[in-house]
Structure formats: C-alpha cells, structure tokens
Design an enzyme around this catalytic site. Structure first.
Site, PDB file in Angstrom:
ATOM      1  N   ASP A   1       5.172   2.975   5.165  1.00 18.84           N
ATOM      2  CA  ASP A   1       5.015   3.728   3.917  1.00 18.84           C
ATOM      3  C   ASP A   1       4.178   2.979   2.887  1.00 18.84           C
ATOM      4  O   ASP A   1       4.051   1.750   2.919  1.00 18.84           O
ATOM      5  CB  ASP A   1       6.386   3.992   3.286  1.00 18.84           C
ATOM      6  N   ASP A   2       3.641   3.751   1.941  1.00 18.33           N
ATOM      7  CA  ASP A   2       3.088   3.298   0.655  1.00 18.33           C
ATOM      8  C   ASP A   2       1.651   2.800   0.699  1.00 18.33           C
ATOM      9  O   ASP A   2       1.088   2.475  -0.352  1.00 18.33           O
ATOM     10  CB  ASP A   2       3.953   2.203   0.012  1.00 18.33           C
TER      11      ASP A   2
ATOM     12  N   HIS B   1       2.755  11.064   1.682  1.00 14.64           N
ATOM     13  CA  HIS B   1       3.813  10.361   0.946  1.00 14.64           C
ATOM     14  C   HIS B   1       3.648  10.571  -0.558  1.00 14.64           C
ATOM     15  O   HIS B   1       4.052   9.721  -1.353  1.00 14.64           O
ATOM     16  CB  HIS B   1       3.780   8.878   1.299  1.00 14.64           C
TER      17      HIS B   1
ATOM     18  N   HIS C   1       3.553   8.312  -5.623  1.00 10.85           N
ATOM     19  CA  HIS C   1       4.916   7.807  -5.465  1.00 10.85           C
ATOM     20  C   HIS C   1       5.835   8.129  -6.649  1.00 10.85           C
ATOM     21  O   HIS C   1       6.568   7.263  -7.144  1.00 10.85           O
ATOM     22  CB  HIS C   1       4.901   6.290  -5.236  1.00 10.85           C
TER      23      HIS C   1
ATOM     24  N   HIS D   1       7.047  -0.899   5.533  1.00 11.55           N
ATOM     25  CA  HIS D   1       6.028  -0.667   4.514  1.00 11.55           C
ATOM     26  C   HIS D   1       4.756  -1.432   4.865  1.00 11.55           C
ATOM     27  O   HIS D   1       4.827  -2.502   5.490  1.00 11.55           O
ATOM     28  CB  HIS D   1       6.534  -1.081   3.131  1.00 11.55           C
TER      29      HIS D   1
END
Length: 287
Positions: A105-106, A156, A160, A250
């Site tokens: 993620d991210d 995603h 965020h 991540h």
C-alpha cells in the site's frame, strides 16, 4: 474441527462474514455463521436455488461439502444448506488451495518500491499494489514498471483520506481521480479498491460496488509501518500463514525505521518452504 467444517461452509466465508483481519482467533470470540435453509421433502438443489432466488453455482459455492467432484451430493430432508452471503469486503481469499497474496500500500515512490520490485522479480513472485493517485502522477514510470512486470494495480484513493469523513461527492471524486490517473498510465481502469486505514462506511461500499469495484482488506497485517524489525515482520506473517491469506505491507514510508525490504526475501523463502504459492488478489479472490 475447523469452524468452517462444522457449519459446512468455507473458511473464507467465515472470515469475510466476520471481517476478520487475522486468522488467529481468541478464545470465546463470537462469530457469525451463514444463514441456513432446511431441506424439505421433494427439494432438489435446483428447486432450493429457485426458491432462494440465487444462481445454482452460488449455492454450490456456499456449500462446498455438497460437491464431490465432478458430481453433486444428494440432499435429504432436514439437511442444512448455507445461504450465500454477499461479501462487501474481502479479508480472506480462496482457502481451498495453499496460496497467499502479497499486497503493498501507499506507493509508489522511488526508494522502497524499486527494491521491492527487484526482489519480487528475482523470486518470481507476482503481487498486488494499491497505489495513491497523487503518487502515481508523481512516479508514472514506476506505476508502468509495476504493471509491465505482471503485478496487479489497485486503487488506494488519490491522497489517503479518512473516508468516513468525506461527503459523497468528495468520496466519488477522490476515487475516480485516482482511477483515471492509473488508467492514463497503464491503459487499464483498476477494479480493486483498498480503503485507507481499512475504514469505510457501508453506504460508501455500496457506491463502490455500483461502480464495479471490489473492496479488498487483509487477513495478515505486518504492521511494517510501525518500525518493527524484519524478524518481527516475518514472524507475524508466519504465525498468520494459512491458505487464502492476504498480507498487508507497505511500499512507502515517510521517516524512521522501515524494514519491509529486508523482511521480504526471507518471508517469501519461509512461506515457500511451507508449501505456499504466491498469487495476485484477483487470482485468490473468487467472484
């Protein structure tokens, strides 16, 4: 006896129905089980499917014990048949095979992501990357590399946000902007979505579903963002290892200790030694 076996359903059905973010259960934990239908005299699976208003394949999938490949088992009066449930969020994938899905993620960014991609290439592992639209715009060449190397890309959000705080229009715009950015780079609109912090409202899930997205959560959290050591990351995943597990990692970290890159090769090697195969989220999740 496994809980899923006791109720004649699959492990992923129990996990997804109860939104379990871990495969390890605490004693005395309350779990929901699927609603059931009691077979009556003269019932057949086809008649039951019509009565419940669901396709026969979905009824069979919700009751794996009814299928003795390549034949269906006869049903009898008094038998319990599980009604299929709609998984709004997926926590655990298909548990019938010894497979796991690695997710990141991210990202993207230009420090950890290239190293992760190099490890995955050397180990011949395909993974799933849930990317942020704003970072995809900043690093389009890395998004393109992720795609070209056979990994799957999911949405995603753009930047965020904490989704429960967004108004409906903000929610839709944020997700749509990220999808458009990703599609512009790789030519494919993502249909997988992971909410930041794993938090999303039911009405937002419905908006996602209506736009063709599947919400993907996780069943093993490495907590790599917290600065724990590579050894702790690997230990966490090995404790959670089970067929169908989706691992959360991540590929972006703002500052401080971050040992995902150090942990990844050992994690892959130890899981393979236990007989696990690595697949992408679309491969491990049944539609």
């Amino acid at each position: 006896m496994k809980i899923s076996d006791k109720f004649g359903t699959s492990t992923e059905t129990i996990a997804n129905l109860n939104q379990l973010q871990s495969t390890i259960l605490n004693p005395n934990k309350y779990l929901e089980v699927p609603d059931s239908y009691i077979v009556k005299e003269g019932d057949t699976l086809y008649k039951v499917a019509i009565q419940l208003g669901i396709p026969l394949p979905e009824l069979i999938e919700a009751n794996p014990s009814l299928l003795t490949f390549p034949f269906l088992t006869w049903i009898y009066p008094g038998q319990k048949i599980n009604k299929p449930i709609q998984h709004d969020k997926v926590y655990l994938g298909d548990s019938s095979k010894k497979r796991m899905a690695l997710t990141f993620d991210d990202g993207p960014e230009d420090t950890y992501t290239p190293e992760i991609l190099e490890i995955l290439k050397k180990k011949n592992v395909k993974a799933t990357f849930f990317v942020l639209g704003e970072r995809a715009k900043e690093y389009p060449e890395i998004v393109e590399q992720i795609h070209e190397e056979g990994h799957v890309i999911g949405n995603h959000t753009w930047d965020h946000p904490h989704l429960p705080e967004l108004e409906e229009e903000q929610f839709i715009d944020n997700i749509q902007s990220a999808s458009e950015e990703i599609e512009e780079i790789i030519g494919i609109k993502p249909n997988l979505f992971r909410p930041p912090f794993g938090e999303i409202e039911d009405h937002q899930l419905e908006l996602l579903h209506n736009r063709g997205y599947k919400a993907v959560m996780w069943s093993a959290d490495t907590k790599d963002w917290s600065g724990i050591s590579a050894e702790e990351i690997v230990s966490t995943v090995m404790k959670e290892a089970n067929p169908g597990v989706i691992v959360l990692q991540h590929n972006y970290h703002a500052s401080g200790p971050f040992e995902t890159v150090e942990a990844l090769p050992q994690m892959i090697d130890e899981l393979r030694a236990e007989g696990y195969e690595f697949v992408t989220v679309p491969e491990i999740v049944k539609d």
